[in-house]
Design an enzyme around this catalytic site. Structure first.
Site, PDB file in Angstrom:
ATOM      1  N   GLU A   1       0.828  -1.211   0.000  1.00  0.00           N
ATOM      2  CA  GLU A   1       0.000   0.000   0.000  1.00  0.00           C
ATOM      3  C   GLU A   1       0.858   1.254   0.000  1.00  0.00           C
ATOM      4  O   GLU A   1       1.824   1.365   0.768  1.00  0.00           O
ATOM      5  CB  GLU A   1      -0.923  -0.003   1.226  1.00  0.00           C
ATOM      6  CG  GLU A   1      -2.280   0.578   0.957  1.00  0.00           C
ATOM      7  CD  GLU A   1      -3.038  -0.244  -0.080  1.00  0.00           C
ATOM      8  OE1 GLU A   1      -3.147   0.236  -1.232  1.00  0.00           O
ATOM      9  OE2 GLU A   1      -3.492  -1.347   0.242  1.00  0.00           O
ATOM     10  N   HIS A   2       0.511   2.195  -0.862  1.00  0.00           N
ATOM     11  CA  HIS A   2       1.200   3.495  -0.951  1.00  0.00           C
ATOM     12  C   HIS A   2       2.689   3.334  -1.248  1.00  0.00           C
ATOM     13  O   HIS A   2       3.517   4.095  -0.735  1.00  0.00           O
ATOM     14  CB  HIS A   2       1.010   4.289   0.345  1.00  0.00           C
ATOM     15  CG  HIS A   2      -0.350   4.886   0.495  1.00  0.00           C
ATOM     16  ND1 HIS A   2      -0.737   6.047  -0.139  1.00  0.00           N
ATOM     17  CD2 HIS A   2      -1.425   4.479   1.203  1.00  0.00           C
ATOM     18  CE1 HIS A   2      -1.994   6.332   0.181  1.00  0.00           C
ATOM     19  NE2 HIS A   2      -2.433   5.390   0.992  1.00  0.00           N
TER      20      HIS A   2
ATOM     21  N   GLY B   1     -12.181   2.167  -1.901  1.00  0.00           N
ATOM     22  CA  GLY B   1     -10.830   1.630  -1.936  1.00  0.00           C
ATOM     23  C   GLY B   1     -10.650   0.489  -2.913  1.00  0.00           C
ATOM     24  O   GLY B   1      -9.623  -0.189  -2.899  1.00  0.00           O
TER      25      GLY B   1
ATOM     26  N   SER C   1     -10.952   1.026  -6.263  1.00  0.00           N
ATOM     27  CA  SER C   1     -10.523   1.667  -7.512  1.00  0.00           C
ATOM     28  C   SER C   1     -11.631   1.810  -8.547  1.00  0.00           C
ATOM     29  O   SER C   1     -11.451   1.500  -9.725  1.00  0.00           O
ATOM     30  CB  SER C   1      -9.329   0.917  -8.122  1.00  0.00           C
ATOM     31  OG  SER C   1      -8.223   0.987  -7.287  1.00  0.00           O
ATOM     32  N   SER C   2     -12.773   2.316  -8.117  1.00  0.00           N
ATOM     33  CA  SER C   2     -13.834   2.604  -9.080  1.00  0.00           C
ATOM     34  C   SER C   2     -13.398   3.669 -10.067  1.00  0.00           C
ATOM     35  O   SER C   2     -13.715   3.596 -11.264  1.00  0.00           O
ATOM     36  CB  SER C   2     -15.101   3.055  -8.345  1.00  0.00           C
ATOM     37  OG  SER C   2     -14.856   4.222  -7.574  1.00  0.00           O
TER      38      SER C   2
ATOM     39  N   ASP D   1      -3.537   0.780  -9.564  1.00  0.00           N
ATOM     40  CA  ASP D   1      -4.964   0.592  -9.797  1.00  0.00           C
ATOM     41  C   ASP D   1      -5.276   0.347 -11.271  1.00  0.00           C
ATOM     42  O   ASP D   1      -6.000  -0.588 -11.628  1.00  0.00           O
ATOM     43  CB  ASP D   1      -5.739   1.813  -9.297  1.00  0.00           C
ATOM     44  CG  ASP D   1      -5.496   2.085  -7.825  1.00  0.00           C
ATOM     45  OD1 ASP D   1      -4.981   1.184  -7.138  1.00  0.00           O
ATOM     46  OD2 ASP D   1      -5.816   3.193  -7.365  1.00  0.00           O
TER      47      ASP D   1
ATOM     48  N   TYR E   1      -4.052  12.093   0.243  1.00  0.00           N
ATOM     49  CA  TYR E   1      -3.273  11.304  -0.712  1.00  0.00           C
ATOM     50  C   TYR E   1      -2.061  12.077  -1.237  1.00  0.00           C
ATOM     51  O   TYR E   1      -0.923  11.598  -1.157  1.00  0.00           O
ATOM     52  CB  TYR E   1      -4.166  10.863  -1.869  1.00  0.00           C
ATOM     53  CG  TYR E   1      -3.518   9.849  -2.770  1.00  0.00           C
ATOM     54  CD1 TYR E   1      -3.666   8.484  -2.534  1.00  0.00           C
ATOM     55  CD2 TYR E   1      -2.722  10.240  -3.846  1.00  0.00           C
ATOM     56  CE1 TYR E   1      -3.051   7.539  -3.347  1.00  0.00           C
ATOM     57  CE2 TYR E   1      -2.110   9.306  -4.663  1.00  0.00           C
ATOM     58  CZ  TYR E   1      -2.282   7.956  -4.404  1.00  0.00           C
ATOM     59  OH  TYR E   1      -1.658   7.031  -5.205  1.00  0.00           O
TER      60      TYR E   1
END
Length: 477
Positions: free
Chosen positions: A62-63, A164, A166-167, A211, A264
């Site tokens: 993550e990140h 979370g 990723s739409s 994503d 973010y």
């Protein structure tokens, strides 16, 4: 586990790939039929074809993508689909099967004349990102722009926004594919991923590339090990046998592009500041340093030294954090040898000046050392998992370590996610962690196949009813 990239990533896509409704299960076929038959205007345009792009769940990493390190996501069944139609007149129109998403009309079809209004967030901005991305991909091939014709893109998706999963990226990928097919732009899956990564940045987020890559490069029943340096590659990962990954929504919504300068984008800036400070401390020339991966590559003679160097850098970050948990811009400027804090932006962030300016204006202090420590340690977890056969119990522990790091070092969790992760572990999960950018959205838990039904029932009781106080828990939570 396989370590070889899939050949299909570089095969040129064709429109025929997008229209085989019968290859999907009944639920997807039903939604595609709804999209095909939707008529939003009095002057309907005959639908030509439909494309779809899945959301993704990140299992580990993550990140870290925007710092140049690899990630381990997988695509999910939920998707965003886009219907392409060709009106007889007009310009560019974006609409949605769901009435709550209002139509957007542009009078021009010229991609370079279209810009995202960053001051007024609108769902259709992600479609516009995809439109521009398709033409960027075309330009990179050195080809002449196609003959433009009026175009309507109609959207229908079931990836929950702000969850979370990723739409937004699924929408960008689907839109990029739709426009490429509409104008006969020859593209490969990898080219779509790269174009969508760059295209989504038009909405103002300083995103990495996980994503979009997971959406277009994903394979059924497989995870992916995605790397970004020296170039984008994706290798299939065999998931732990006997384990189901269960996704639960904490029901706190958080979209990356909303308040990005405080969440973010600020994390992206903190990681670059950390890279610059680490470069300075290790006598690495600052010119060209943009990511923590840049620092690692400057210090390590090759991949065989990565683990040792990353462990050492993480330890150094921990020691620095103990004495300086936060830094101000003037303090950073002094360490870097700059006369004033105002020199940092033009010297090191000229490629993202507008977004970084907003971050600097909204914050007085920055957490750099803990952010960098998380990136190095999280990336080590990904590297270790990608190089071994995954086993449920062992991978579960790694997932828990990842969540603790996201919570304690990277500061991207929230009380709801922490409570959901705790409820998941108490309900029998082998491991659980937040997934996606964080600050809301979903967690993902590794659960033994035979325990899934009982696990879900317990989480409903422990989180949705006991913690949130909900009497009726939706099935899709």
């Amino acid at each position: 586990m396989s370590s070889s990239s899939s050949n299909h990533n570089n095969a040129v896509l064709s429109t025929q790939s997008f229209i085989e409704f019968t290859s999907f299960d009944s639920a997807i076929q039903s939604r595609l039929a709804t999209l095909r038959d939707f008529e939003p205007t009095e002057s309907p345009a005959r639908p030509s074809f439909v494309v779809r792009a899945p959301g993704r769940v990140n299992l580990l990493g993550e990140h870290v993508d925007y710092s140049g390190f690899g990630v381990m996501p997988m695509a999910v069944a939920s998707d965003v689909s886009v219907r392409v139609s060709f009106p007889t007149s007009g310009g560019l129109t974006f609409d949605n099967v769901e009435a709550r998403f209002e139509e957007k009309v542009y009078g021009t079809l010229e991609a370079e004349q279209l810009a995202v209004d960053l001051d007024n967030h609108h769902w259709s901005h992600y479609v516009l990102c995809g439109y521009k991305a398709a033409f960027d991909a075309f330009a990179k091939k050195g080809l002449t722009p196609p003959s433009l014709k009026p175009l309507r893109l109609t959207v229908y998706g079931n990836v929950p926004a702000g969850s979370g999963l990723s739409s937004s990226s699924a929408l960008v990928v689907a839109s990029t594919l739709a426009v490429a097919a509409a104008y006969d732009i020859p593209v490969t899956r990898t080219e779509v991923a790269v174009a969508a990564i760059e295209g989504e940045r038009h909405v103002g987020t300083m995103s990495g590339g996980m994503d979009q890559s997971a959406s277009i490069l994903g394979q059924a029943g497989k995870g992916l090990y995605i790397q970004f340096v020296p170039s984008l590659t994706a290798s299939p990962v065999t998931l732990p046998p006997g384990v189901t990954f269960v996704i639960c929504n904490c029901l706190k919504k958080k979209e990356k592009a909303v308040d990005a300068s405080q969440y973010y984008n600020k994390r992206v800036v903190e990681c670059r500041l950390a890279a610059l400070l680490l470069a300075k401390a290790n006598s690495v020339p600052l010119a060209g340093v943009k990511t923590l991966r840049d620092v690692l590559d400057a210090l390590a003679s090759g991949p065989e030294e990565y683990q040792e160097r990353m462990t050492s850098l993480a330890s150094y970050c921990a020691s620095q954090s103990a004495s300086s948990p936060t830094l101000t811009l003037p303090a950073v400027a002094e360490i870097l040898g700059k006369p004033a804090a105002s020199d940092i932006l033009p010297s090191y962030f000229s490629d993202r000046a507008e977004q970084v300016k907003d971050v600097f204006e909204d914050s007085d202090t920055f957490v750099v050392w803990d952010r960098a420590r998380h990136v190095f340690e999280e990336s080590l977890r990904v590297m270790s998992a990608s190089a071994a056969d995954l086993v449920g119990e062992g991978f579960g522990k790694v997932m828990c370590d990842s969540h603790a790091s996201c919570r304690d070092l990277f500061g991207c969790s929230c009380p709801e996610l922490d409570a959901l992760v705790s409820a998941s572990m108490e309900s029998g999960a082998l491991g659980s962690r937040l997934t996606g950018a964080g600050w809301g959205g979903c967690n993902v838990s590794a659960v033994r196949d035979g325990d899934v039904e009982g696990f879900i029932a317990k989480v409903k009781e422990k989180y949705y009813k006991a913690f949130l106080g909900m009497d009726d828990v939706p099935d899709n939570a």
